[in-house]
Design a protein around this motif. Structure first.
Motif, PDB file in Angstrom:
ATOM      1  N   VAL A  15       0.843  -1.197   0.000  1.00 28.75           N
ATOM      2  CA  VAL A  15       0.000   0.000   0.000  1.00 28.75           C
ATOM      3  C   VAL A  15       0.879   1.248   0.000  1.00 28.75           C
ATOM      4  CG1 VAL A  15      -1.730   1.305   1.295  1.00 28.75           C
ATOM      5  CG2 VAL A  15      -1.922  -1.191   1.096  1.00 28.75           C
ATOM      6  N   LEU A  16       1.940   1.226   0.803  1.00 30.57           N
ATOM      7  CA  LEU A  16       2.869   2.360   0.808  1.00 30.57           C
ATOM      8  C   LEU A  16       3.475   2.548  -0.581  1.00 30.57           C
ATOM      9  CD1 LEU A  16       4.777   1.774   4.177  1.00 30.57           C
ATOM     10  CD2 LEU A  16       2.562   2.852   3.787  1.00 30.57           C
ATOM     11  N   TRP A  17       3.830   1.452  -1.218  1.00 25.47           N
ATOM     12  CA  TRP A  17       4.426   1.522  -2.546  1.00 25.47           C
ATOM     13  C   TRP A  17       3.441   2.134  -3.548  1.00 25.47           C
ATOM     14  CZ3 TRP A  17       5.854  -3.451  -5.745  1.00 25.47           C
ATOM     15  CH2 TRP A  17       6.460  -3.071  -6.943  1.00 25.47           C
ATOM     16  N   LEU A  18       2.185   1.697  -3.511  1.00 21.71           N
ATOM     17  CA  LEU A  18       1.196   2.253  -4.430  1.00 21.71           C
ATOM     18  C   LEU A  18       1.009   3.748  -4.187  1.00 21.71           C
ATOM     19  CD1 LEU A  18      -0.982   2.032  -6.599  1.00 21.71           C
ATOM     20  CD2 LEU A  18      -2.579   1.279  -4.828  1.00 21.71           C
ATOM     21  N   LEU A  19       0.955   4.154  -2.933  1.00 24.18           N
ATOM     22  CA  LEU A  19       0.807   5.569  -2.624  1.00 24.18           C
ATOM     23  C   LEU A  19       1.986   6.371  -3.172  1.00 24.18           C
ATOM     24  CD1 LEU A  19      -0.515   5.162   1.012  1.00 24.18           C
ATOM     25  CD2 LEU A  19      -1.759   6.281  -0.845  1.00 24.18           C
ATOM     26  N   GLU A  20       3.178   5.801  -3.088  1.00 20.98           N
ATOM     27  CA  GLU A  20       4.352   6.477  -3.639  1.00 20.98           C
ATOM     28  C   GLU A  20       4.267   6.555  -5.162  1.00 20.98           C
ATOM     29  OE1 GLU A  20       6.794   8.047  -2.238  1.00 20.98           O
ATOM     30  OE2 GLU A  20       6.524   7.518  -0.124  1.00 20.98           O
ATOM     31  N   GLU A  21       3.821   5.492  -5.806  1.00 21.77           N
ATOM     32  CA  GLU A  21       3.686   5.508  -7.264  1.00 21.77           C
ATOM     33  C   GLU A  21       2.673   6.576  -7.705  1.00 21.77           C
ATOM     34  OE1 GLU A  21       5.337   3.949  -9.590  1.00 21.77           O
ATOM     35  OE2 GLU A  21       6.311   2.224  -8.617  1.00 21.77           O
ATOM     36  N   LEU A  22       1.626   6.773  -6.902  1.00 20.22           N
ATOM     37  CA  LEU A  22       0.594   7.750  -7.241  1.00 20.22           C
ATOM     38  C   LEU A  22       0.964   9.169  -6.804  1.00 20.22           C
ATOM     39  CD1 LEU A  22      -2.602   5.696  -6.306  1.00 20.22           C
ATOM     40  CD2 LEU A  22      -1.785   6.249  -8.613  1.00 20.22           C
ATOM     41  N   ILE A  69      -8.109  -1.952  -1.039  1.00 20.61           N
ATOM     42  CA  ILE A  69      -7.416  -0.672  -0.904  1.00 20.61           C
ATOM     43  C   ILE A  69      -6.861  -0.220  -2.248  1.00 20.61           C
ATOM     44  CG2 ILE A  69      -5.407   0.471   0.115  1.00 20.61           C
ATOM     45  CD1 ILE A  69      -5.890  -1.310   2.613  1.00 20.61           C
ATOM     46  N   VAL A  70      -6.286  -1.146  -2.990  1.00 19.66           N
ATOM     47  CA  VAL A  70      -5.762  -0.819  -4.322  1.00 19.66           C
ATOM     48  C   VAL A  70      -6.894  -0.306  -5.201  1.00 19.66           C
ATOM     49  CG1 VAL A  70      -4.761  -1.790  -6.438  1.00 19.66           C
ATOM     50  CG2 VAL A  70      -3.790  -2.379  -4.201  1.00 19.66           C
ATOM     51  N   ASP A  71      -8.020  -1.010  -5.216  1.00 16.36           N
ATOM     52  CA  ASP A  71      -9.169  -0.562  -6.010  1.00 16.36           C
ATOM     53  C   ASP A  71      -9.610   0.842  -5.599  1.00 16.36           C
ATOM     54  OD1 ASP A  71      -9.848  -2.325  -8.030  1.00 16.36           O
ATOM     55  OD2 ASP A  71     -10.924  -3.670  -6.681  1.00 16.36           O
ATOM     56  N   TYR A  72      -9.710   1.067  -4.301  1.00 16.53           N
ATOM     57  CA  TYR A  72     -10.163   2.374  -3.813  1.00 16.53           C
ATOM     58  C   TYR A  72      -9.200   3.480  -4.241  1.00 16.53           C
ATOM     59  CZ  TYR A  72     -11.025   6.297  -0.715  1.00 16.53           C
ATOM     60  OH  TYR A  72     -11.246   7.569  -0.237  1.00 16.53           O
ATOM     61  N   LEU A  73      -7.912   3.266  -4.059  1.00 15.27           N
ATOM     62  CA  LEU A  73      -6.935   4.311  -4.384  1.00 15.27           C
ATOM     63  C   LEU A  73      -6.904   4.597  -5.887  1.00 15.27           C
ATOM     64  CD1 LEU A  73      -4.007   3.338  -1.984  1.00 15.27           C
ATOM     65  CD2 LEU A  73      -5.580   5.280  -1.752  1.00 15.27           C
ATOM     66  N   LEU A  74      -7.008   3.543  -6.700  1.00 14.56           N
ATOM     67  CA  LEU A  74      -7.020   3.762  -8.144  1.00 14.56           C
ATOM     68  C   LEU A  74      -8.302   4.459  -8.585  1.00 14.56           C
ATOM     69  CD1 LEU A  74      -5.461   0.469  -9.548  1.00 14.56           C
ATOM     70  CD2 LEU A  74      -4.349   2.667  -9.165  1.00 14.56           C
ATOM     71  N   ASP A  75      -9.432   4.038  -8.018  1.00 17.80           N
ATOM     72  CA  ASP A  75     -10.710   4.669  -8.369  1.00 17.80           C
ATOM     73  C   ASP A  75     -10.731   6.134  -7.954  1.00 17.80           C
ATOM     74  OD1 ASP A  75     -11.686   2.328  -9.426  1.00 17.80           O
ATOM     75  OD2 ASP A  75     -12.853   1.781  -7.653  1.00 17.80           O
ATOM     76  N   THR A  76     -10.161   6.429  -6.792  1.00 21.83           N
ATOM     77  CA  THR A  76     -10.272   7.779  -6.225  1.00 21.83           C
ATOM     78  C   THR A  76      -9.188   8.723  -6.726  1.00 21.83           C
ATOM     79  OG1 THR A  76     -11.179   6.741  -4.222  1.00 21.83           O
ATOM     80  CG2 THR A  76     -10.515   9.051  -4.040  1.00 21.83           C
ATOM     81  N   TYR A  77      -7.974   8.190  -6.883  1.00 23.76           N
ATOM     82  CA  TYR A  77      -6.839   9.061  -7.191  1.00 23.76           C
ATOM     83  C   TYR A  77      -6.042   8.648  -8.431  1.00 23.76           C
ATOM     84  CZ  TYR A  77      -7.616  10.473  -2.315  1.00 23.76           C
ATOM     85  OH  TYR A  77      -8.170  10.927  -1.147  1.00 23.76           O
ATOM     86  N   GLY A  78      -6.371   7.517  -9.003  1.00 27.58           N
ATOM     87  CA  GLY A  78      -5.531   6.982 -10.071  1.00 27.58           C
ATOM     88  C   GLY A  78      -5.561   7.770 -11.364  1.00 27.58           C
ATOM     89  N   GLN A  79      -6.708   8.340 -11.716  1.00 26.59           N
ATOM     90  CA  GLN A  79      -6.850   9.083 -12.978  1.00 26.59           C
ATOM     91  C   GLN A  79      -6.350   8.253 -14.171  1.00 26.59           C
ATOM     92  OE1 GLN A  79      -4.657  12.675 -11.887  1.00 26.59           O
ATOM     93  NE2 GLN A  79      -6.593  13.720 -11.446  1.00 26.59           N
ATOM     94  N   GLY A  80      -6.688   6.975 -14.137  1.00 21.78           N
ATOM     95  CA  GLY A  80      -6.314   6.088 -15.232  1.00 21.78           C
ATOM     96  C   GLY A  80      -4.929   5.492 -15.138  1.00 21.78           C
ATOM     97  N   ARG A  81      -4.164   5.888 -14.138  1.00 23.38           N
ATOM     98  CA  ARG A  81      -2.801   5.371 -13.998  1.00 23.38           C
ATOM     99  C   ARG A  81      -2.775   3.977 -13.363  1.00 23.38           C
ATOM    100  NH1 ARG A  81      -0.217   9.900 -10.411  1.00 23.38           N
ATOM    101  NH2 ARG A  81      -2.364   9.932  -9.643  1.00 23.38           N
ATOM    102  N   LEU A  82      -1.763   3.218 -13.725  1.00 26.72           N
ATOM    103  CA  LEU A  82      -1.451   1.924 -13.100  1.00 26.72           C
ATOM    104  C   LEU A  82      -2.548   0.887 -13.259  1.00 26.72           C
ATOM    105  CD1 LEU A  82       0.245   3.125  -9.785  1.00 26.72           C
ATOM    106  CD2 LEU A  82       1.344   2.443 -11.926  1.00 26.72           C
ATOM    107  N   ARG A  83      -3.422   1.079 -14.274  1.00 28.22           N
ATOM    108  CA  ARG A  83      -4.473   0.102 -14.533  1.00 28.22           C
ATOM    109  C   ARG A  83      -4.825   0.162 -16.018  1.00 28.22           C
ATOM    110  NH1 ARG A  83      -9.500   0.111 -10.602  1.00 28.22           N
ATOM    111  NH2 ARG A  83      -9.695   2.273 -11.288  1.00 28.22           N
ATOM    112  N   PRO A  84      -4.827  -0.968 -16.716  1.00 22.95           N
ATOM    113  CA  PRO A  84      -5.213  -0.958 -18.137  1.00 22.95           C
ATOM    114  C   PRO A  84      -6.683  -0.605 -18.298  1.00 22.95           C
ATOM    115  CG  PRO A  84      -4.078  -2.997 -17.541  1.00 22.95           C
ATOM    116  CD  PRO A  84      -4.423  -2.303 -16.266  1.00 22.95           C
ATOM    117  N   ALA A  85      -7.039  -0.248 -19.500  1.00 22.67           N
ATOM    118  CA  ALA A  85      -8.435   0.112 -19.777  1.00 22.67           C
ATOM    119  C   ALA A  85      -9.348  -1.084 -19.568  1.00 22.67           C
ATOM    120  CB  ALA A  85      -8.559   0.625 -21.206  1.00 22.67           C
TER     121      ALA A  85
END
Length: 221
Positions: A15-22, A69-85
């Protein structure tokens, strides 16, 4: 600011790593395992009824379970990053590996850890019996399962550089812990060139290194 309830030597490091990537700001609230039992401290029960980590708090929102948590962070803050279409082949692979990491990859690794530890923790009179039972369980079930999973990972990385395609995604963050734990307790990385290369790639990422500084070193034993 996002709060991360972080247990040492645990999967919350992802989770820390994902937050850093974002590139998100966050606060780490640390908890230490009991040195004898290796269990999380009772203080975590006040955060979540099961007393497990990771848990994040984002204002009034509280989310547990790494995949959620990964889903939540990508949905909320990802803006399309780190997830394919969504709806693409890579998108389907992403969903698979995101859930496979905890649902299928970790159980045999945990069984390997538990059965390896049991003989050391058994009462002296029971040690021979416990050692025999543990050895049979490992040889007859756990080890064959691990070989199948690890071979699957190695083959999958022959399809593309990352688990969900040619681009690094959060699925690789999720798979990092099973692969790292596997290399620590289940396979020799030098015999798995694709998995070995994957480990080198993730360890070289600046966000991975920053997360390690925030969360601290962790082991898999």
């Amino acid at each position: 600011m996002i709060k991360v309830h972080h247990l040492n030597d645990s999967r919350s490091q992802r989770v820390l790593w994902l937050l850093e990537e974002l590139g998100l700001e966050y606060e780490v609230i640390r908890y230490e395992r009991d040195p004898a039992s290796r269990l999380a401290p009772p203080a975590l029960v006040a955060v979540h009824p099961l007393g497990k980590s990771p848990v994040i708090e984002d204002g009034a929102v509280k989310v547990a379970e790494t995949g959620a948590i990964v889903d939540y962070l990508l949905d909320t803050y990802g803006q399309g990053r780190l997830r394919p279409a969504a709806g693409t082949e890579d998108g389907r692979r992403f969903t698979y590996w995101l859930h496979y990491a905890e649902g299928s990859a970790m159980p045999p690794l945990l069984l390997k850890l538990v059965f390896s530890m049991l003989p050391r923790r058994a009462p002296a009179l029971l040690k021979p019996l416990v050692k025999s039972v543990a050895a049979k369980a490992l040889a007859g079930f756990v080890e064959p399962q691990l070989r199948a999973h690890i071979g699957f990972w190695e083959d999958e990385l022959g399809r593309s550089e990352w688990f969900a395609g040619d681009d690094f995604t959060a699925a690789d963050i999720m798979m990092s812990f099973p692969v790292e734990a596997g290399a620590d307790r289940a396979f020799d990385a030098s015999t798995k060139p694709r998995l070995n290369a994957f480990l080198h790639r993730i360890h070289d990422r600046p966000a991975y290194q920053r997360a390690l500084q925030r969360g601290g070193p962790y082991s898999y034993a």
